[in-house]
Design a protein around this motif. Structure first.
Motif, short mmCIF file in Angstrom:
data_model
loop_
_atom_site.label_atom_id
_atom_site.label_comp_id
_atom_site.label_asym_id
_atom_site.label_seq_id
_atom_site.Cartn_x
_atom_site.Cartn_y
_atom_site.Cartn_z
N GLN B 178 0.78 -1.07 -0.07
CA GLN B 178 0.02 -0.01 -0.17
C GLN B 178 0.76 1.27 0.15
O GLN B 178 0.44 2.31 -0.35
N ASN B 179 1.91 1.24 0.53
CA ASN B 179 2.90 2.45 0.79
C ASN B 179 4.09 2.51 0.05
O ASN B 179 5.11 3.16 0.30
N ASP B 180 4.03 1.63 -1.06
CA ASP B 180 5.00 1.91 -2.42
C ASP B 180 6.53 1.71 -1.52
O ASP B 180 7.43 2.21 -1.90
N ILE B 181 6.74 0.68 -0.92
CA ILE B 181 7.98 0.21 -0.13
C ILE B 181 8.41 -0.93 -0.99
O ILE B 181 7.76 -2.00 -0.96
N GLY B 182 9.73 -0.84 -1.39
CA GLY B 182 10.15 -1.86 -2.05
C GLY B 182 10.84 -3.08 -1.49
O GLY B 182 11.78 -2.97 -0.47
N LEU B 183 10.53 -4.24 -1.49
CA LEU B 183 10.98 -5.51 -0.76
C LEU B 183 11.90 -6.05 -1.67
O LEU B 183 11.38 -6.26 -2.88
N ALA B 184 12.98 -6.66 -0.99
CA ALA B 184 13.88 -7.47 -1.78
C ALA B 184 13.61 -8.92 -1.44
O ALA B 184 13.30 -9.88 -2.28
N GLN B 185 13.68 -9.34 -0.13
CA GLN B 185 13.10 -10.45 0.30
C GLN B 185 12.42 -10.70 1.39
O GLN B 185 12.69 -9.69 2.25
N PHE B 186 11.49 -11.50 1.83
CA PHE B 186 10.90 -11.67 2.90
C PHE B 186 10.88 -13.28 3.42
O PHE B 186 11.01 -14.08 2.73
N ILE B 187 10.93 -13.42 4.65
CA ILE B 187 11.02 -14.71 5.17
C ILE B 187 10.13 -14.67 6.58
O ILE B 187 10.53 -13.90 7.59
N SER B 188 9.46 -15.75 6.52
CA SER B 188 8.61 -15.84 7.91
C SER B 188 9.03 -17.11 8.58
O SER B 188 9.32 -18.18 8.00
N ILE B 189 9.85 -16.94 9.78
CA ILE B 189 10.72 -18.11 10.20
C ILE B 189 9.85 -18.94 11.31
O ILE B 189 10.42 -19.79 11.76
N GLY B 190 8.74 -18.56 11.48
CA GLY B 190 7.84 -19.40 12.53
C GLY B 190 8.37 -19.85 13.79
O GLY B 190 9.07 -18.91 14.27
N ASN B 191 8.36 -20.99 13.70
CA ASN B 191 9.09 -21.70 15.19
C ASN B 191 10.49 -21.61 15.47
O ASN B 191 10.93 -21.80 16.35
N LYS B 192 11.27 -21.20 14.24
CA LYS B 192 12.62 -21.35 14.42
C LYS B 192 13.31 -22.51 14.83
O LYS B 192 14.18 -22.49 15.35
N ALA B 193 12.73 -23.64 14.33
CA ALA B 193 13.06 -24.98 14.80
C ALA B 193 14.57 -25.19 14.17
O ALA B 193 15.27 -25.67 14.76
N ASP B 194 14.89 -24.58 13.31
CA ASP B 194 16.31 -24.66 12.55
C ASP B 194 16.78 -23.31 12.20
O ASP B 194 17.74 -22.71 12.86
N ILE B 195 16.18 -22.69 11.29
CA ILE B 195 16.69 -21.40 10.82
C ILE B 195 16.07 -20.35 11.57
O ILE B 195 14.85 -20.18 11.65
N SER B 196 17.10 -19.54 12.27
CA SER B 196 16.61 -18.36 13.16
C SER B 196 16.86 -17.10 12.53
O SER B 196 17.35 -17.02 11.36
#
Lengths: 704, 704
Positions: B178-196
């Motif tokens: 909505q606000n014209d903000i440029g994303l490169a990468q997004f990651i949702s890490i959830g429970n962080k069982a491995d990748i934190s």
């Protein structure tokens, strides 16, 4: 007067003087806006060159109109404005808005013209908005007047907005419409040639259409008046002011501690706070708060319940709520049991209650009702994270229905889904305030709770102490026509004693051994010895102070030490006129108390932590005089060091009643003698023992 | 490992295990998003029950796919996830995202399953994102992967966003679009069982697509590691963290002053600051800043020029800019003269430059160029109030073109007209960051300037002092297996002396006249006398301290006085084990220095203002150990009382070098002996004379 303002905001007929038939001109846009918004009264375009404007018959002059005219909006070229005012008078119009620019704001020539304009309206008893403003809006369904030239369809609500800046006003009109914020009335006051912010505030005070007042001012014409008006209004209606407002006052180079601490912003802060005004930093903050006040009731306490379908946003809510002075209490077992019947077992039934992403419109609605019935909470924040499988609008609508008629403060956080608001508005026009993120909702609830507490504070009384006013008058008369001067220390002592302000005893001794020893006999040991001389201002810095002197021998040695110190600093011995001797006060806490006279706002009393900490923590607060008993109390309690004054590490609290009494006596002194410009008591030592509470050093600046 | 993360963010082929052919299911939405966003690689749906998903051939199992698979996204029901991991291993897939929820977050049963999941991936050397997460986005034009189930079309830019909360992640994705903000990468890490979060940050450190890193964390697995990583990253890329992140640490009931001051938020603040991380309070603040870093260059200095067509917004800009540490300098005469040629004479040619509402696209563009060429400013904020007669988009476009390739920081404030952004984007895709109001723009520029200064701070060195470590080892060994205890005062003194921390000399005397007089002979007068007893913790509160004792007679009288005080407070005389005698130190400033061990973050050293002011102002700061020379310096300078330490009212500054040395020695002590839990030096008196800098009281808590 009020009827003249009624005609500005609730006119039955409006003449637009200088209405153009050319599209895209300002006046064409204004009439267009009035038509589009559905003004319920009659519009009379005045334009000698046009036959019709926007399909409405146009008149060659005001006089040509047969009907009565409540309000004239003047949009003529600058040099035709004065003539138009004459015409208004002839037509018996006493309420006028001048949109036209080119007056005071463009320099001398314009200022000259504005002066003539003011003279004219004073003569004709006309009330005037502007010049250089952008108009008036009233969304009352019986009026529906959008007489401003910014395109838009303001949403009806309970917010009044007064703006000194046209551009900011225009931006705000766009913002409120985009963000579903309900406006009651809008006024752009432009150059404030006649109608100022204070006039509008007084008018809105008892106006039933106005629930919340929002203000953007760049300057305060009469800060004290503003404080007095808002102090009264805020007992029934919240007033929110954006921070930009300043007085030029504090900018003045200050010579006393009190003066140095009274920066422009400090003074504004002081009188806004004293008026119960909520000061915000940004336009967004202002309207986040305003919509909360408009769309929800004040919380009865500070206990917040949170209902959510996602953990993350609830954490943000709790964080900000606690920072805003709210509590997140346990909800009752009864509510928990009811929730357990409708939510999955993995849900969290402790506050914040998390009914998980699976919650649909029905579950959300029921959970909202259950939470609202809980006796442990005063406010409810419902957070709706983007639901995975459901329609956000449907869930939001269900929440709004459940919250309708609730006897509690309710806010709805849509987590960036405000695109559904237009849809929601159709489904449920009366909805709680909606926020994009939980932080701003939490802050709004916190502010509402603070405001609720402010409303409960009694007004207080101005005490009058029995003092020797005549004596002070006599002392000041000795310095008549001397201009801006500091009183000599002995005069300071006399003034303070006349108002029973406890300046420490002292004796002056010439530099001569026998002399100081004689003075010491009268005062008694232990003593403090201070160098005295016209040019010796910063005594401590030059080593001109010795404390805790126990006997004659130490006294003589101390005199020599001071002379040595001065010599080391290269200060000529001749600058030393003698010594001041004072009893040495042990213990207690060094505070600073003072008065500062702001050229516009008048006198302010100050109190806070004294000694070397003054410069470091600037832990002081101000209040405009005269201060009531309640204000004195609140002043003392508003500084951070209040904790220290209450006693830490086993110390008893200082004598607060006596602190308050001294503040009120000080207030009385400057009310009695406005020629006093600055007073500094630094330090003013306070302890639990009233006998030991003493002003150790004092300065008074007068302008006689 | 980095290649496994490459396969997560830059996969050439993705298997969606559990892809449904039923519209509106999560997995259907995810594949839909990938297709709509134009993923450049190959998608392989895996679903034994479907023949095709979204017109793509579906496979009954991973093994049935002949092609190599870079990334598997698992969206199966919870109980089928472990089997799917086995299948991944068989198919030689080492990068996996588990979207499926129902693990640790739902309680014991789920936690058990998550444990098995982690064991399995460790065995197979698989790197795993999730479980309970919402996917990955990479807007790189060669990848174009939107593998998340929130509908949207992320705009390409340089911002990396890692989110621990799915709901917040989803809301943010909506917000940025909505606000014209440029994303490169997004990651949702959830429970962080491995990748934190730490793993992602390290990966992004050298990733050329990432210009700014934004982080939402609710908990820190390894705060110290986080600090170390960010301290390195922030030298080249800004890291912005939202405040919610906490360690549970400070919640622990604390018994020392240092511990009491080390609240959860204080500790988080400390290690974020030490890592050079910018901490914000709200999602809006985070992305206001992120877009500024992404779309504009760092300012080379703190001088801000403002160009506007309206006064009000400029006032708001100046106010906030000054609060944010920026200067509003005069612009050069040369620039003023150039501006005079294009703007009306009523315009204001002083900074802020106001070219009035009449300014059109051409004038605005030219004025922007002129201001950008001015040597007196480092940043330019262009404010565009709603123009009366012109098209906002056209003017904005002209400003953007003039600002293109500028060698300065530029921001554009559209005053609530962000509805034109989609139009502007088509006209001029590469535009400066756009703000709705000037306040947020000013704050962003201020933060960028602070960050620029942080980048310039050298890393510093960890000094190692020559100390008697063996002796401390020996002392601590005496208390082995005693658990959590305070060391006796004599042991404390020994420990501190071994590290040359200047604890004041002292002597212990039984309650027996001759005894204390004997001790006094060794120490010399003036002395301080303190009551000693196991249960006598708050000595001052019970009247157990007498200062400034000058001779034997006063000493004996002081002993009696302490006994009397204790009796008055109802304290049994038997609790008194004797007296501690110490030289009485006059002058200097009471500071507090200490160490606190956070269960997760480890040791933090603390420094600030001591004495009674500790509780009132809490003017202390923390840093994780070991601290470098630069960090010790910055710690001392970061407290508010630094002003006091530098010397007020003619006092010389305290010996800063010695303060820093002591902080570093303290840091070395706890690094050498991690079993130390808390240390309190309160007060630690500092003055300009190193000989007079003494620790007057010290406590050490160990866990042996």
């Amino acid at each position: 007067m009020s009827s003249q303002l009624d005609k500005i905001f609730y006119p039955k007929s409006v003449a637009v003087v200088g209405a153009s038939s050319k599209p895209s001109t300002l006046s064409w846009e204004l009439v267009n806006n009035m038509l589009k918004y559905g003004y319920t009264g009659k519009i009379f375009p005045v334009n000698p060159k046009a036959d019709a404007v926007h399909s409405i018959k146009s008149y060659p002059s005001l006089m040509a109109i047969k009907d009565d005219i409540d309000l004239a909006i003047i949009m003529l070229p600058r040099d035709m404005v004065l003539q138009a005012i004459d015409d208004c008078h002839k037509k018996k119009i006493t309420s006028v808005v001048v949109i036209t620019a080119g007056f005071k704001e463009v320099g001398n020539e314009g200022a000259e013209l504005e002066k003539l304009l003011v003279e004219k309206i004073k003569k004709y008893k006309i009330r005037l908005v502007g010049p250089n403003c952008m108009g008036i809006i009233n969304t009352n369904q019986n009026i529906k007047m959008n007489a401003a030239f910014v395109l838009g369809t303001p949403i009806h609500g309970g917010i009044g907005f007064v703006s000194q800046s046209g551009a900011l006003g225009a931006a705000v009109l766009k913002t409120v419409e985009q963000n579903d914020i309900g406006l009651a009335q809008f006024i752009s006051i432009g150059n404030k040639a006649d109608i100022s912010g204070n006039v509008v505030l007084e008018y809105w005070k008892d106006n039933p259409d106005i629930k919340v007042i929002t203000v953007y001012l760049e300057s305060f014409g009469q800060p004290k008046k503003f404080m007095e008006i808002t102090r009264e209004i805020t007992k029934t209606k919240p007033v929110i002011v954006i921070k930009s407002a300043r007085t030029a006052a504090g900018m003045k180079a200050a010579s006393s501690h009190t003066g140095a601490l009274a920066g422009a912003d400090t003074v504004v802060d002081a009188f806004l706070e004293q008026g119960g005004v909520i000061r915000v930093n940004t336009v967004d903050e202002m309207f986040d708060l305003a919509k909360a006040f408009d769309r929800s009731m004040l919380p009865k306490g500070n206990r917040l319940g949170i209902l959510t379908n996602a953990g993350g946003p609830a954490i943000l809510a709790v964080d900000e709520a606690e920072k805003s002075g709210l509590l997140i209490p346990e909800i009752s077992e009864e509510t928990k049991n009811k929730l357990r019947e409708i939510a999955p077992k993995e849900a969290s039934f402790n506050n914040p209650v998390d009914i998980l992403p699976s919650a649909d419109a029905k579950v959300y609605g029921m959970a909202t009702s259950m939470m609202l019935e809980d006796k442990n909470i005063d406010s409810l924040m419902v957070i709706l994270g983007p639901p995975l499988m459901y329609d956000t609008a449907e869930i939001a609508c269900s929440i709004c229905r459940a919250a309708k008629n609730a006897d509690k403060n309710v806010t709805l956080v849509l987590m960036s889904q405000d695109d559904i608001i237009p849809k929601l508005r159709k489904m449920e026009a009366e909805h709680p305030p909606i926020f994009r993120f939980p932080e701003s909702a939490a802050r709004a609830i916190g502010e509402m709770w603070s405001y609720k507490q402010w409303q409960a504070v009694p007004t207080g009384k101005i005490k009058h102490f029995d003092v020797n006013k005549a004596k002070v008058r006599k002392i000041l008369n000795c310095y008549k026509n001397k201009g801006e001067i500091y009183l000599p220390f002995n005069a300071v002592c006399e003034v303070l004693k006349s108002y029973e302000l406890p300046i420490i005893d002292s004796g002056f001794a010439k530099y001569d051994v026998n002399c100081s020893v004689e003075v010491a006999k009268v005062l008694g040991y232990p003593l403090v010895l201070k160098a005295v001389g016209k040019d010796l201002i910063h005594k401590t810095e030059i080593g001109g102070v010795v404390i805790d002197i126990h006997n004659d021998e130490e006294l003589v040695r101390s005199e020599t030490r001071i002379i040595d110190n001065m010599a080391k600093k290269g200060i000529d011995k001749n600058k030393l006129e003698g010594f001041l001797l004072q009893p040495y006060v042990r213990g207690g806490i060094e505070t600073i108390m003072g008065v500062f006279k702001d050229p516009k706002a008048g006198h302010l009393v100050m109190f806070g932590l004294g000694g070397v900490y003054v410069e470091v923590f600037k832990d002081v607060k101000f209040k405009l005089t005269p201060i009531s008993d309640i204000e004195a109390k609140s002043l003392v309690r508003s500084v951070q060091s209040y904790k220290l004054f209450k006693g830490v590490r086993g110390n008893p609290p200082i004598d607060f009643e006596y602190v308050e009494e001294n503040l009120m006596r000080l207030s009385q002194l400057v009310e009695d003698f406005p020629e006093i410009e600055e007073i500094d008591f630094n330090p003013f030592v306070f302890s639990h023992d009233r006998e030991k509470c003493k002003i150790l050093d004092a300065r008074i600046k007068v302008n006689l």
